[in-house]
Design a protein around this motif. Structure first.
Motif, PDB file in Angstrom:
ATOM      1  N   ALA A 158       0.822  -1.210   0.000  1.00 32.95           N
ATOM      2  CA  ALA A 158       0.000   0.000   0.000  1.00 32.95           C
ATOM      3  C   ALA A 158       0.854   1.257   0.000  1.00 32.95           C
ATOM      4  O   ALA A 158       0.587   2.215  -0.741  1.00 32.95           O
ATOM      5  CB  ALA A 158      -0.931  -0.018   1.210  1.00 32.95           C
ATOM      6  N   VAL A 159       1.892   1.273   0.834  1.00 36.97           N
ATOM      7  CA  VAL A 159       2.752   2.454   0.903  1.00 36.97           C
ATOM      8  C   VAL A 159       3.560   2.604  -0.385  1.00 36.97           C
ATOM      9  O   VAL A 159       3.731   3.712  -0.904  1.00 36.97           O
ATOM     10  CB  VAL A 159       3.675   2.378   2.125  1.00 36.97           C
ATOM     11  N   THR A 160       4.036   1.497  -0.917  1.00 34.72           N
ATOM     12  CA  THR A 160       4.792   1.544  -2.176  1.00 34.72           C
ATOM     13  C   THR A 160       3.917   2.093  -3.298  1.00 34.72           C
ATOM     14  O   THR A 160       4.365   2.915  -4.112  1.00 34.72           O
ATOM     15  CB  THR A 160       5.302   0.140  -2.533  1.00 34.72           C
ATOM     16  N   ALA A 188      12.035  -1.223   4.249  1.00 38.82           N
ATOM     17  CA  ALA A 188      11.944  -1.156   2.792  1.00 38.82           C
ATOM     18  C   ALA A 188      11.052  -0.011   2.335  1.00 38.82           C
ATOM     19  O   ALA A 188      11.442   0.788   1.466  1.00 38.82           O
ATOM     20  CB  ALA A 188      11.434  -2.491   2.241  1.00 38.82           C
ATOM     21  N   PHE A 189       9.860   0.108   2.910  1.00 36.30           N
ATOM     22  CA  PHE A 189       8.950   1.116   2.354  1.00 36.30           C
ATOM     23  C   PHE A 189       9.294   2.533   2.797  1.00 36.30           C
ATOM     24  O   PHE A 189       9.001   3.489   2.076  1.00 36.30           O
ATOM     25  CB  PHE A 189       7.475   0.766   2.555  1.00 36.30           C
ATOM     26  N   TYR A 236      12.048   3.489   0.385  1.00 34.55           N
ATOM     27  CA  TYR A 236      11.512   3.665  -0.965  1.00 34.55           C
ATOM     28  C   TYR A 236      10.710   4.959  -1.063  1.00 34.55           C
ATOM     29  O   TYR A 236      10.857   5.722  -2.029  1.00 34.55           O
ATOM     30  CB  TYR A 236      10.631   2.476  -1.326  1.00 34.55           C
ATOM     31  N   ALA A 237       9.878   5.213  -0.061  1.00 32.54           N
ATOM     32  CA  ALA A 237       9.076   6.440  -0.075  1.00 32.54           C
ATOM     33  C   ALA A 237       9.966   7.679  -0.076  1.00 32.54           C
ATOM     34  O   ALA A 237       9.701   8.653  -0.797  1.00 32.54           O
ATOM     35  CB  ALA A 237       8.135   6.455   1.127  1.00 32.54           C
ATOM     36  N   LYS A 238      11.022   7.650   0.717  1.00 26.78           N
ATOM     37  CA  LYS A 238      11.940   8.789   0.746  1.00 26.78           C
ATOM     38  C   LYS A 238      12.553   9.026  -0.623  1.00 26.78           C
ATOM     39  O   LYS A 238      12.690  10.176  -1.076  1.00 26.78           O
ATOM     40  CB  LYS A 238      13.034   8.548   1.788  1.00 26.78           C
ATOM     41  N   SER A 239      12.889   7.951  -1.321  1.00 26.08           N
ATOM     42  CA  SER A 239      13.484   8.094  -2.650  1.00 26.08           C
ATOM     43  C   SER A 239      12.502   8.687  -3.650  1.00 26.08           C
ATOM     44  O   SER A 239      12.908   9.274  -4.654  1.00 26.08           O
ATOM     45  CB  SER A 239      13.982   6.735  -3.157  1.00 26.08           C
TER      46      SER A 239
END
Length: 299
Positions: free
Chosen positions: A85-87, A111-112, A115-118
Motif C-alpha cells: 500500500a505504501v509503495t 523497505a517502504f 523507498y518512499a523517501k526516494s
C-alpha cells in the motif's frame, strides 16, 4: 500555519471500506478533514455514505489522486499488505502517507520508508495515531474533541501520551500534534518535526515526548542544542520499565545501558530542555514557559 497537514490537505484513505477505516474516516470527516476518496481495488467505482457525505472509492491511489487532487493518504490496511500500500502511494507521487497500521514487520518498514523517501513521499508512522492540526484537519485516529487551535507544537512516540498532553493543555491549544509511532523504524523522526516547528511562525513552544529504547531522543537533544531556538519541553516514558522487556511499542526496549529513560532525560536537560516527571508536570512546565514568553514579548 501548521506542519505537514492543513485545511487545504486533500485526503485519501487506503482501507476505507474496512471496519477501522470506516470508523475513523467518519471521525476524520466530523473533524473537518477533507476526505476526498477511499482506495480499494475490489470496490472501485462505488461510493460510501458517511452521514451526509458520499465518498468515492478508487481502484488505486494514482486514480484517486488524478480524480481528486489528493496529496495525503491514510493507511488502514492489515500488516501483510502495508508495504504494498505504501509503495503504491509513493509510486503515485503522494506527498504524505500516514501509516496507522501496527504489527508491520521491521524489514517491511525499512523497505517502504526508504523507498518512499526516494520518491519524495513523507511517511508518518507506522504504528502511529497520525497527526492533527486542530480546527483544520485530522489524519488518523487522534480524537479531535480534546483540544483546540493554539500555539504549541507536539511530537510524540506514544499515541496515548499524545492524547494525554493534548487534554492537559486543552485550554491552551496546539498548532499541530504529530504521533510519529513507536516502532524501531519510523518515517518521520523527532528531529524532522522539531525542524518543522522551528520554521512554523505559529508555533511558540514545542513539546517532545519520548520513551525508552533506541537513541532518538539523544539525537534530538543534540539537534535542539545546535538548531532549535524555540523553547522545548520534554517528557520521557518508561522510568520504571524492567530491562529487556518490550513495553507496548516494538521499539520501547532497554538493553543494558542503552535506551534508558534516565539517559534520555539527562541528554535533554543538558541541551536546556526541561523534562517533566509526569504528563501533568510537563503541561505545567509548558504553561510556565508560555507565560514567560508572553511576558518577554510584552516587555
Amino acid at each position: 500555519m501548521a506542519i505537514h497537514l492543513t485545511k487545504e490537505s486533500r485526503v485519501l484513505v487506503q482501507g476505507m471500506t474496512g471496519g477501522e477505516g470506516m470508523k475513523h474516516t467518519r471521525r476524520m470527516l466530523a473533524a473537518g478533514t477533507n476526505v476526498v476518496g477511499g482506495v480499494n481495488p475490489r470496490k472501485a467505482g462505488r461510493t460510501v455514505d458517511f452521514d451526509e457525505r458520499a465518498v468515492p472509492v478508487f481502484g488505486t491511489v494514482h486514480e484517486g489522486m488524478d480524480a481528486t487532487g489528493a496529496d495525503v493518504t491514510v493507511v488502514f490496511v492489515p500488516p501483510a499488505f502495508a508495504k504494498a500500500a505504501v509503495t503504491e502511494a509513493a509510486d503515485a507521487g503522494i506527498g504524505l502517507a500516514v501509516v496507522i497500521t501496527e504489527g508491520i514487520p521491521v524489514h517491511d518498514a525499512v523497505a517502504f520508508t526508504a523507498y518512499a523517501k526516494s520518491k519524495g513521499t513523507r511517511i508518518i508512522g507506522p504504528n502511529c495515531p497520525g497527526l492533527i492540526t486542530p480546527g483544520q484537519s485530522n489524519a488518523g485516529i487522534i480524537p479531535a474533541d480534546i483540544t483546540k487551535p493554539g500555539r504549541i507544537g507536539l511530537v510524540s512516540k506514544s499515541g496515548t501520551l499524545t492524547y494525554q498532553l493534548m487534554y492537559e493543555l486543552r485550554d491552551t491549544g496546539f498548532s499541530t500534534c504529530v504521533g510519529i509511532g513507536g516502532d524501531p523504524v519510523v518515517g518521520t523522526t523527532h528531529i524532522d518535526c522539531l525542524a518543522a516547528f522551528e520554521q512554523d511562525p505559529e508555533t511558540d513552544v514545542i513539546v517532545m515526548i519520548g520513551e525508552i529504547g533506541g537513541d532518538a531522543e539523544e539525537r534530538a537533544a543534540s539537534y535542539i542544542r545546535e538548531h532549535v531556538t524555540k523553547p522545548v519541553i520534554g517528557y520521557i516514558a518508561g522510568f520504571t520499565a524492567p530491562e529487556g522487556r518490550t513495553m507496548g511499542h516494538a521499539g520501547a526496549i532497554v538493553s543494558g545501558s542503552s535506551g534508558t529513560a534516565q539517559a534520555k532525560k539527562e541528554a535533554l536537560e543538558a541541551a536546556g530542555v526541561p523534562v517533566g516527571g509526569t504528563p501533568t508536570e510537563t503541561a505545567r512546565l509548558v504553561l510556565t514557559r508560555l507565560e514567560a514568553e508572553r511576558a518577554g514579548n510584552q516587555a
